[in-house]
Design an enzyme around this catalytic site. Structure first.
Site, short mmCIF file in Angstrom:
data_model
loop_
_atom_site.label_atom_id
_atom_site.label_comp_id
_atom_site.label_asym_id
_atom_site.label_seq_id
_atom_site.Cartn_x
_atom_site.Cartn_y
_atom_site.Cartn_z
N SER A 156 -0.93 -52.78 45.09
CA SER A 156 -1.46 -51.91 44.03
C SER A 156 -0.67 -51.91 42.73
O SER A 156 -1.13 -51.37 41.73
CB SER A 156 -1.58 -50.47 44.53
OG SER A 156 -2.71 -50.34 45.36
N LYS A 163 1.72 -43.05 36.93
CA LYS A 163 0.50 -43.04 37.76
C LYS A 163 0.25 -41.63 38.29
O LYS A 163 1.18 -40.94 38.70
CB LYS A 163 0.68 -44.02 38.92
CG LYS A 163 -0.56 -44.22 39.80
CD LYS A 163 -0.29 -45.23 40.91
CE LYS A 163 -1.53 -45.52 41.74
NZ LYS A 163 -1.27 -46.50 42.83
N SER A 215 -4.62 -50.50 43.05
CA SER A 215 -5.06 -49.19 42.62
C SER A 215 -4.40 -48.68 41.33
O SER A 215 -4.94 -47.80 40.68
CB SER A 215 -4.80 -48.17 43.72
OG SER A 215 -3.41 -47.98 43.92
#
Lengths: 94, 486
Positions: free
Chosen positions: B177, B78, B153
């Site tokens: 997330s 990420k 997210s």
């Protein structure tokens, strides 16, 4: 406890943000609906309940004060948007 | 096809020299090239670095010097996790050109184990969002239906694993997330106990809630990876010196004698009935495997979401004060310092980030601190106590839905922040209490995946893995492959 556009201007100032008048209207709208939703928390009686800032029961975490290798000056400055050879450079403060 | 293998299968293949890391890495890079123009999971693909790392790994293996079992296994990370020398943007214009001078501990550990970096994955800007639509660059699509969001997210991390564009990935989880996108994309997703994995080098959103998590194709993989990235780190004073077990050894110990709670508050209003039914069917599977299923109550659950959003945004308003155009990141030039700060922050942050900074600033401001911020910390105590009471009463883990719906459509909620926040209703409690939680794919509704959430006591990840293994029989990812013919 409605948030006015004047309040938005004050919050934006505290947040170091500048908003157009159009944005101020939009944020007043969305923040008000969010704050209205948050208001349900006030129904709950929390008198005498200790606040939890952190889930771990950590107190101060100490370590020996020993010099260890860190970033070099050049590495620390490499991402600076504006710099001199040795320092970050900012516009005048006053 | 190499890109279909789990991490465990990949490790075996590398050890038995069925393929090289370079062949494997090239297979992933080709797949990214072919699919990612539609899915948009990657912000940056580090093809050149990956091939170099893979070739070096192959050389080590030939010489008998493999760094670990993971040597040569590719991974996607990420874009909120700092990777030394590789641009790390947090999906924000503020950090569009930021190249970190050091690596986050979690990536450092994987790199030292020989992992190959495929690239950096898309997300909501600064992890603020539940759909990946708040990325400053582009929106990631759900591989199962390109008209739907992947969740957020960590949407890029979920979509990349679901579409076989990475064998596993790392994300972060502040209020769901990792878990909500894992549910939306049909992957396994783990949010470890707060303090289990170091947060050093992870760009912070809300420091008392943030934790690094894992997306994988199997629970075995998740367990293997967790053992590598966990542990006390002197660079993160909130990482905990609790021994890291080899999680993969105990996977098949089963659930016989375990007590699994179904908290009634997670099966009521606001949760799609078809999802509630599906999760209850998973409880049946656990019962058949010998677990005792008990209905339990977590009475303060309804107050968790509003409390969470005040707490998280309050912490964010302080954490994001660092973006001031001085040391790194964007600067918008002005004649004096105060104007430069404002111009930089106003142009560098997206709309949702500004909204959350302002909400948090409001909650912390004089006159509102007691009513909002302090109140939420008291609610946090109560939410945590609900869980503590359950575990103290002998419950080993809790089984709940992960999200109230399956993946929603692009643009469906992007103009209604409150509706977007509601999609975190089943996940935020876990972060408030600092607990571990595992999402296991358990079926589909209307062609979209559904994940079950297992929640455990602090550092009881092993029980989550054991329970998850019972549910794991049907994996969803192969169905994506069949349907898409890819």
């Amino acid at each position: 406890m409605a948030i006015s556009e004047k309040d938005i201007a004050y919050i934006a100032e505290l947040s170091e943000l500048e908003l157009t008048s159009e944005e101020a209207v939009q944020y007043a709208g969305s923040l008000n609906s969010i704050i209205d939703y948050m208001a349900q928390l006030q129904e709950l009686d929390t008198s005498g309940v200790e606040p939890t800032t952190h889930v771990l029961q950590l107190q101060n975490v100490f370590r020996e004060d020993v010099v260890k290798p860190g970033l070099s000056r050049e590495e620390a400055l490499r991402n600076a948007p504006n710099r001199t050879k040795t320092s970050f450079k900012v516009p005048k403060i006053l | 096809m190499l890109t279909r293998l789990t991490v465990a299968e990949t490790i075996k293949g590398l050890q038995e020299k069925q393929f090289s890391s370079l062949e494997l890495t090239n297979a992933y890079l080709e797949r990214i090239e072919a699919l990612d123009k539609d899915i948009n999971a990657y912000i940056t693909v580090t093809a050149e670095k990956a091939r170099k790392q893979a070739a070096a790994s192959d050389k080590r293996r030939i010489e008998g010097n493999a760094l670990s079992a993971f040597d040569g296994v590719p991974v996607g990370i990420k874009d909120i996790i700092c990777t030394k020398g590789v641009r790390t943007t947090a999906a924000s214009k503020m950090l569009e050109n930021f190249v970190p001078p050091y690596s986050a501990t979690c990536w450092n550990k994987l790199e030292n184990a020989g992992c190959v970096l495929l690239g950096k994955l898309n997300m909501d800007e600064f992890a603020m969002g539940s759909s990946t639509e708040n990325s400053a660059f582009f929106t990631t699509k759900n591989p199962f239906d390109l008209a739907c969001v992947p969740g957020g997210s960590s949407g890029g991390s979920a979509a990349a694993v679901a579409a076989d564009m990475a064998p596993f990935s790392l994300g972060t989880d502040t209020g769901g997330s990792v878990r909500q996108p894992a549910s939306f994309c049909g992957t396994v997703g783990l949010k470890p106990t707060y303090g289990r994995v170091s947060r050093f080098g992870v760009i912070p959103y809300a420091s008392s809630l943030d934790q690094v998590g894992i997306f994988a194709k199997s629970i075995e993989d998740c367990a293997l990876i967790l053992s590598y990235i966990s542990g006390k780190d002197e660079m993160d004073s909130t990482s905990v010196p609790v021994e890291v077990p080899d999680y993969s050894v105990l996977l098949d110990n089963g659930v016989k004698g375990m007590k699994i709670g179904l908290p009634k508050e997670y099966f009521g209003e606001g949760i799609a009935k078809a999802i509630s039914d599906m999760i209850k069917a998973q409880a049946q599977k656990l019962a058949e495997a010998g677990a005792e299923i008990v209905e339990v109550s977590l009475p303060h659950t309804g107050y968790a979401l509003p409390a969470y959003y005040i707490m998280a945004t309050a912490e964010a308003s302080a954490n994001l004060a660092r973006y001031d155009g001085v040391r790194y990141g964007l600067r918008v030039e002005r004649d004096n310092l105060a104007d430069m700060f404002k111009a930089t922050r106003s142009q560098g942050f997206g709309a949702e980030v500004k909204r959350r900074i302002m909400l948090g600033t409001y909650a912390l401001s004089s006159g509102y601190y007691e009513a909002y911020y302090n109140k939420t910390l008291q609610v946090r105590t109560l939410v945590k106590k609900d869980f503590d009471d359950c575990f103290a009463a002998g419950i080993d883990c809790l089984l709940t839905p992960t999200a109230p719906t399956t993946a929603f459509r692009l643009d469906e909620k992007s103009n209604d922040p409150l509706a977007m926040y509601m999609s975190d209703i089943c996940t935020v409690t876990v972060n408030m209490a600092g607990l571990p939680a595992l999402v296991v794919p358990c079926g589909e509704l209307g062609g979209l995946p559904v994940g079950a959430q297992l929640i455990g006591a602090p550092f009881a990840e092993e029980k989550l893995f054991r329970s998850g293994r019972v549910l794991e029989n049907e994996r969803l990812i192969p169905q994506f492959r069949n349907r898409e013919g890819r």
